[in-house]
Write a protein that holds these residues in place. Structure first.
Motif, PDB file in Angstrom:
ATOM      1  N   SER A  73      -5.284  27.646   8.044  1.00 11.34           N
ATOM      2  CA  SER A  73      -4.546  26.773   8.956  1.00 11.34           C
ATOM      3  C   SER A  73      -4.049  25.539   8.227  1.00 11.34           C
ATOM      4  O   SER A  73      -4.592  25.139   7.194  1.00 11.34           O
ATOM      5  CB  SER A  73      -5.425  26.335  10.135  1.00 11.34           C
ATOM      6  OG  SER A  73      -6.586  25.666   9.679  1.00 11.34           O
ATOM      7  N   THR A  74      -2.985  24.949   8.803  1.00  9.34           N
ATOM      8  CA  THR A  74      -2.420  23.704   8.301  1.00  9.34           C
ATOM      9  C   THR A  74      -2.297  22.732   9.456  1.00  9.34           C
ATOM     10  O   THR A  74      -1.664  23.043  10.472  1.00  9.34           O
ATOM     11  CB  THR A  74      -1.035  23.925   7.672  1.00  9.34           C
ATOM     12  OG1 THR A  74      -1.140  24.856   6.603  1.00  9.34           O
ATOM     13  CG2 THR A  74      -0.475  22.606   7.149  1.00  9.34           C
ATOM     14  N   LEU A  75      -2.890  21.566   9.296  1.00  2.06           N
ATOM     15  CA  LEU A  75      -2.819  20.513  10.300  1.00  2.06           C
ATOM     16  C   LEU A  75      -1.940  19.401   9.750  1.00  2.06           C
ATOM     17  O   LEU A  75      -2.039  19.046   8.568  1.00  2.06           O
ATOM     18  CB  LEU A  75      -4.217  19.962  10.596  1.00  2.06           C
ATOM     19  CG  LEU A  75      -5.146  20.757  11.505  1.00  2.06           C
ATOM     20  CD1 LEU A  75      -5.374  22.181  10.995  1.00  2.06           C
ATOM     21  CD2 LEU A  75      -6.478  20.040  11.656  1.00  2.06           C
ATOM     22  N   ARG A  76      -1.097  18.840  10.614  1.00  2.00           N
ATOM     23  CA  ARG A  76      -0.131  17.845  10.161  1.00  2.00           C
ATOM     24  C   ARG A  76      -0.388  16.497  10.815  1.00  2.00           C
ATOM     25  O   ARG A  76      -0.781  16.417  11.987  1.00  2.00           O
ATOM     26  CB  ARG A  76       1.293  18.291  10.473  1.00  2.00           C
ATOM     27  CG  ARG A  76       2.364  17.373   9.888  1.00  2.00           C
ATOM     28  CD  ARG A  76       3.755  17.889  10.137  1.00  2.00           C
ATOM     29  NE  ARG A  76       4.758  16.975   9.578  1.00  2.00           N
ATOM     30  CZ  ARG A  76       5.370  17.181   8.408  1.00  2.00           C
ATOM     31  NH1 ARG A  76       5.106  18.270   7.696  1.00  2.00           N
ATOM     32  NH2 ARG A  76       6.258  16.308   7.972  1.00  2.00           N
ATOM     33  N   CYS A  77      -0.113  15.451  10.042  1.00  3.83           N
ATOM     34  CA  CYS A  77      -0.243  14.062  10.516  1.00  3.83           C
ATOM     35  C   CYS A  77       1.011  13.305  10.087  1.00  3.83           C
ATOM     36  O   CYS A  77       1.299  13.217   8.885  1.00  3.83           O
ATOM     37  CB  CYS A  77      -1.488  13.432   9.898  1.00  3.83           C
ATOM     38  SG  CYS A  77      -1.678  11.651  10.193  1.00  3.83           S
ATOM     39  N   ASN A  78       1.746  12.802  11.064  1.00  2.00           N
ATOM     40  CA  ASN A  78       2.911  11.946  10.792  1.00  2.00           C
ATOM     41  C   ASN A  78       2.560  10.510  11.163  1.00  2.00           C
ATOM     42  O   ASN A  78       1.908  10.270  12.187  1.00  2.00           O
ATOM     43  CB  ASN A  78       4.122  12.391  11.617  1.00  2.00           C
ATOM     44  CG  ASN A  78       4.645  13.741  11.189  1.00  2.00           C
ATOM     45  OD1 ASN A  78       4.503  14.159  10.047  1.00  2.00           O
ATOM     46  ND2 ASN A  78       5.269  14.436  12.121  1.00  2.00           N
ATOM     47  N   PHE A  79       3.003   9.561  10.361  1.00  3.74           N
ATOM     48  CA  PHE A  79       2.738   8.151  10.662  1.00  3.74           C
ATOM     49  C   PHE A  79       4.026   7.357  10.472  1.00  3.74           C
ATOM     50  O   PHE A  79       4.922   7.751   9.724  1.00  3.74           O
ATOM     51  CB  PHE A  79       1.586   7.590   9.824  1.00  3.74           C
ATOM     52  CG  PHE A  79       1.600   7.990   8.376  1.00  3.74           C
ATOM     53  CD1 PHE A  79       0.952   9.155   7.963  1.00  3.74           C
ATOM     54  CD2 PHE A  79       2.213   7.196   7.427  1.00  3.74           C
ATOM     55  CE1 PHE A  79       0.945   9.517   6.625  1.00  3.74           C
ATOM     56  CE2 PHE A  79       2.214   7.560   6.088  1.00  3.74           C
ATOM     57  CZ  PHE A  79       1.586   8.723   5.688  1.00  3.74           C
ATOM     58  N   SER A  80       4.071   6.239  11.179  1.00  6.45           N
ATOM     59  CA  SER A  80       5.354   5.550  11.375  1.00  6.45           C
ATOM     60  C   SER A  80       5.660   4.457  10.356  1.00  6.45           C
ATOM     61  O   SER A  80       6.768   3.936  10.328  1.00  6.45           O
ATOM     62  CB  SER A  80       5.382   4.899  12.765  1.00  6.45           C
ATOM     63  OG  SER A  80       4.345   3.935  12.868  1.00  6.45           O
ATOM     64  N   ASP A  81       4.686   4.126   9.497  1.00  7.01           N
ATOM     65  CA  ASP A  81       4.891   2.988   8.615  1.00  7.01           C
ATOM     66  C   ASP A  81       4.232   3.266   7.260  1.00  7.01           C
ATOM     67  O   ASP A  81       3.480   4.223   7.115  1.00  7.01           O
ATOM     68  CB  ASP A  81       4.303   1.732   9.257  1.00  7.01           C
ATOM     69  CG  ASP A  81       4.990   0.459   8.809  1.00  7.01           C
ATOM     70  OD1 ASP A  81       4.801  -0.588   9.448  1.00  7.01           O
ATOM     71  OD2 ASP A  81       5.736   0.498   7.792  1.00  7.01           O
TER      72      ASP A  81
END
Lengths: 111, 111
Positions: free
Chosen positions: A19-27
């Motif tokens: 599995s691949t888990l993703r994390c996006n962040f804004s700064d």
């Protein structure tokens, strides 16, 4: 403050799957940690990874700070991998020491 | 070595009672953090100490919440006149070079 989005919110897999888990962040960030919260509520440190790629056994993580995302890879899943996975970046502003957590990915591994 | 410890692990309070939650950080860790985790959510920052100095308390939800770390080691989070919305898990973390390590948490239930 930093906004953090994790995907998918829920994931159900058969034992042995990857599995691949993703994390996006804004700064921009100085640091990013990945945690596994086990069914008893304990947050277990997986990776401290402000940039680049790290591996630890069946787990690996990659952070591309310039594109503001991080990925957690789990290979050959085991039932003990079940739980909630959080990413938590630490902002780059001076004096900003707090981690900002996403809402997590709940992983369920079926035997 | 010993990790972060918290006590009590569980606390039930009647609405209006005062409670005190204790955190013992990892020995030698300069920074100490308190987070609040509501059911189904990621932890949210409450306050941060560097040694005995409280450098950020921007996350404390009201003036009923008070934290101290008088000798730069053990910390206490106090909640006065508890209300039902205070029910949550309260997590303590300590760090020395950015990577934060979490205790098992105190689950507070306000009836």
């Amino acid at each position: 403050g930093i906004q953090v989005e994790q995907s998918p919110p829920d994931l159900i897999l058969q034992e042995g799957a990857n599995s691949t888990l993703r994390c996006n962040f804004s700064d921009s960030v100085n640091n990013l940690q990945w945690f596994h919260q086990n069914p008893w509520g304990q947050l277990i440190n997986l990776f401290y990874i402000p940039s680049g790629t790290k591996q630890n056994g069946r787990l690996s993580a990659t952070t591309v700070a310039t594109e503001r995302y991080s990925l957690l890879y789990i290979s050959s899943s085991q039932t003990t991998d079940s739980g909630v996975y959080f990413c938590a970046p630490l902002g780059s502003n001076f004096g900003n020491e707090k981690l900002t957590f996403g809402t997590g990915t709940r992983l369920t591994i079926i035997p | 070595g010993a990790g972060v410890s918290q006590s009590p692990r569980y606390k039930v309070a009647k609405r209006g009672q005062d409670v005190a939650l204790r955190c013992d950080p990892i020995s030698g860790h300069v920074s100490l953090f308190w987070y609040q985790q509501a059911l189904g959510q990621g932890p949210e920052f409450l306050t941060y100490f560097q040694n005995e100095a409280q450098l950020d308390k921007s996350g404390l939800p009201s003036d009923r919440f008070f934290a101290e770390r008088p000798e730069g080691s053990v910390s206490t989070l106090k909640i006065q006149r508890t209300q039902q919305e205070d029910s949550a898990v309260y997590l303590c973390a300590s760090s020395t070079y950015n990577e934060q390590f979490f205790g098992p948490g105190t689950r507070l239930t306000v009836l």
